[in-house]
Enzyme design. Structure first.
Site, mmCIF file in Angstrom:
data_model
loop_
_atom_site.group_PDB
_atom_site.id
_atom_site.type_symbol
_atom_site.label_atom_id
_atom_site.label_comp_id
_atom_site.label_asym_id
_atom_site.label_seq_id
_atom_site.Cartn_x
_atom_site.Cartn_y
_atom_site.Cartn_z
ATOM 1 N N GLU A 4 -17.536 7.302 -15.994
ATOM 2 C CA GLU A 4 -18.187 6.390 -15.826
ATOM 3 C C GLU A 4 -19.055 6.139 -14.682
ATOM 4 O O GLU A 4 -18.598 6.465 -13.406
ATOM 5 C CB GLU A 4 -17.305 5.087 -15.817
ATOM 6 C CG GLU A 4 -17.949 3.645 -16.004
ATOM 7 C CD GLU A 4 -17.009 2.773 -15.812
ATOM 8 O OE1 GLU A 4 -15.655 2.722 -15.796
ATOM 9 O OE2 GLU A 4 -17.518 1.533 -15.505
ATOM 10 N N ASP A 8 -17.259 -7.035 -9.043
ATOM 11 C CA ASP A 8 -16.957 -6.068 -8.302
ATOM 12 C C ASP A 8 -16.487 -6.581 -6.834
ATOM 13 O O ASP A 8 -16.982 -7.330 -6.469
ATOM 14 C CB ASP A 8 -17.936 -5.033 -8.117
ATOM 15 C CG ASP A 8 -18.241 -4.041 -9.301
ATOM 16 O OD1 ASP A 8 -17.265 -3.615 -9.872
ATOM 17 O OD2 ASP A 8 -19.323 -4.252 -10.076
#
Lengths: 407, 260
Positions: free
Chosen positions: B45, B56
């Site tokens: 990824e 995040d």
């Protein structure tokens, strides 16, 4: 003295978002899957309580007895004479905590309480919304944590102290540009982790659905009061209704009262944060709206004299009202804002928040240029008082003092 | 190369390992992707950095900042991926936030991703209510569209997401942001158990799988894991070391061995 504020909302017909939370192509819900359920629960709770007369009464009673509503409309005789127009101010500066932010936080804190939440989190830029949230948290006995970019926390030390005085924790944010947009990101991240106990008390008409709609509804008392008061005062609707726009909550609340009238609606952005004037459509902070961004989609920082307008996006409803030509959006630069700040202080004895001075700056410019024709009535929402800004204005004015020390 | 080979692995009971690397974290990030492949990754990824990454945590935020400060943008990263496509030998998945796709134009970016050999995308801020425009373009360009299911996602909605997700299903291991955790959460186990009752597609846990032991525990309940922050932290800690690709390779191998 007691006054029932519900009369101001009796004839209010709100503009509703569609079933995806959109106003036209703007708004919606662009969040990680972990926040979808929280947004849905909030939407269900808001829809339920906002249509519950008991909730509404409690909310409106608090805005009256605690918040100081209704706020008056003041006719500015001296400025009107100078500009050749009829200028009126809706006085949100006279509310408890000194700005329109109280309308929203009382509503959201009450809702959080009904939802069984024990904690509030909030983002703040200049600190006004943080102070308002801390105030509501104290009132309702909720624990409160406010996220504030480290750069802003340094600029607004006194507001950091106010929040702490009110019993809130202030979390300085050191990610990204360390300003409002990063405080929003950090509060969202915290919300993901603590969604069971915590309500995110968002400060403006932005973010994922239902926030833009819900915050506008909590602010709609502002415009609905103004509409009825103005008619009582003058027998008519204003020719122009003007408000400053950062995220756009005071403008959204103001416009809500006049959306179904013939009044021209004008939102005034800071030239350095003018998402509607200079931005492009994009997606950030959970919504589709107009954003200041580079060509690859990275979000830019906003810059202006007023920290409260330093936001690179804008509430989606404003992007929609611009799109359908129901409202127009203009920008004012720091210099004319400072002049407007001084003029209102000196000619009317009202020190405005620098945010609100943006609205006045455009009115002065437009009246002088004949863009607002002679004798037209203009209603400006004075969203907040300027006490928080005097130190900053002093430091700017120091640079242009004459030999006698006069500005 | 589409993600169908992951389904084949699932069918033959092989556990799937997908390491995550932020593009532009260092100038030789492409070598790190190759090292991960050499270490036994089943797919990689690749994160495209965004200024406002809502889901995040600190570690990946820092990686994004390094990448953006170094001047990386969508085009440069596409060029980088293009240079890997004939060498990497496993599917590459791009993870990014919706605004980066929107800014480039959905049709154009879907075409570009496909052209440089990307197999699919993960766009964490795109919910199923808003999926249609991207879904249409990714299908037209033969890209898989990996969707997320959170511990908080109700069962009926999970079924809808599982139905729309292609390649595999990304099961969030925590209610929270990406980052390193001390243990695999009960939420992670409950989440994959819920999903696996509703679909035969591969289900991978991502977010909160930080050690080979946690990965080993995770694959008792699902088909594989995505390892992000723990790997990115290793990269950030050893950025100036010439042996960095070797470290990445052995990190991946340790996870691969643990889940085999």
């Amino acid at each position: 003295m007691s006054e029932d504020l519900s009369k101001y909302l009796e004839s209010y017909t709100p503009l509703l978002p569609d079933d995806k939370g959109k106003f036209g192509q703007f708004g919606g819900r662009f969040v990680p899957e972990s926040l979808v359920n929280a947004c849905e629960q909030l939407q269900i709770a808001f829809d339920k309580f906002w249509s519950d007369p008991e909730f509404r009464n409690e909310y409106l009673n608090l805005l009256h007895s605690y918040g100081g509503r209704p706020t008056p409309i003041t006719f500015c005789g001296n400025l009107s004479e100078l500009l050749g127009i009829k200028l009126y101010l809706k006085r949100e500066d006279l509310t408890h905590t000194g700005s329109h932010k109280i309308n929203n936080v009382v509503g959201q804190a009450l809702l959080a309480k009904r939802m069984g939440k024990t904690h509030l989190i909030a983002e703040t830029g200049a600190g006004q919304h943080g102070v308002a949230t801390a105030t509501a948290a104290a009132l309702f006995g909720l624990k409160c944590k406010v996220y504030m970019g480290q750069v802003d926390a340094k600029r607004q030390e006194l507001n950091v102290f106010r929040m702490k005085l009110l019993g809130s924790e202030v979390q300085e944010v050191i990610s990204g540009s360390m300003t409002l947009k990063d405080a929003v990101n950090e509060a969202m991240r915290e919300w993901v982790s603590r969604v069971d106990t915590t309500h995110y008390c968002l400060g403006s008409v932005m973010g994922p659905h239902p926030f833009p709609y819900m915050v506008r509804e909590f602010q709609s008392i502002l415009g609905n009061e103004a509409k009825i008061q103005f008619k009582e005062l003058t027998g008519d609707d204003p020719d122009y209704v003007v408000a400053c726009v950062g995220g756009g909550s005071n403008a959204a609340g103001t416009f809500a009262g006049f959306i179904n009238t013939d009044s021209k609606l004008v939102g005034v952005e800071a030239a350095g944060g003018a998402a509607l004037s200079y931005g492009r459509t994009g997606v950030v902070h959970g919504m589709t709206s107009k954003l200041l961004q580079d060509e690859t989609g990275q979000i830019n920082e906003a810059h202006s004299i007023s920290a409260g307008l330093d936001y690179p996006g804008v509430g989606p409803e404003h992007a929609y009202l611009q799109d359908i030509d129901r409202a127009s959006y203009v920008a004012a630069n720091d210099e004319e804002v400072l002049e407007a700040f001084l003029m209102l202080s000196r000619m009317e004895g009202i020190i405005p928040a620098l945010e609100s001075a943006h609205g006045l700056a455009w009115i002065i410019r437009a009246a002088k240029a004949g863009e607002i024709p002679k004798d037209k009535t203009v209603l400006l929402t004075l969203s907040g008082r300027g006490d928080k800004d005097v130190q900053q204005v002093l430091s700017i004015l120091q640079l242009r003092k004459d030999e006698k020390g006069n500005f | 190369m589409r993600l169908s080979e992951l389904t084949a692995k699932k069918t033959s009971n092989q556990k799937i390992l997908v390491p995550y690397i932020t593009a532009g974290i260092t100038d030789n990030w492409g070598d790190l992707v190759l090292a991960a492949a050499d270490g036994g990754a089943d797919a990689v990824e690749i994160g495209l950095p965004f200024s406002d990454p809502m889901i995040d945590g600190n570690i990946i935020q820092l990686a994004y900042k390094k990448s953006l400060d170094a001047g990386y943008n969508t085009q440069l990263i596409l060029d980088g991926i293009n240079s890997l496509k004939d060498r990497v030998g496993i599917p590459l998945i791009v993870m990014t936030y919706y605004n980066l796709l929107f800014a480039r134009g959905l049709a154009k970016v879907a075409f570009d991703l496909s052209t440089v050999g990307v197999a699919g995308t993960i766009v964490p801020d795109l919910t199923i209510e808003e999926l249609d425009p991207w879904s249409k373009e990714s299908q037209a360009n033969n890209l898989d569209n990996v969707l997320l299911v959170a511990p908080s996602t109700p069962r009926a909605r999970t079924a809808q997401i599982a139905n729309l997700s292609t390649g595999f299903i990304y099961a969030l291991g925590v209610m929270g942001t990406t980052g390193i955790r001390d243990s695999l959460s009960q939420d992670a186990i409950a989440n994959v158990t819920k999903i696996k009752e509703l679909t035969d597609k591969p289900v991978l846990i991502g977010v909160g799988v930080s050690t080979p032991q946690q990965a080993q525990q995770a694959v008792q309940y699902c088909d594989g894991v995505i390892v992000g922050s723990a790997l990115v932290k290793l990269i950030l800690d050893k950025l100036d070391k010439p042996e960095l690709p070797k470290f990445v390779q052995s990190f991946v191998t340790d996870f691969k061995t643990a889940i085999a």
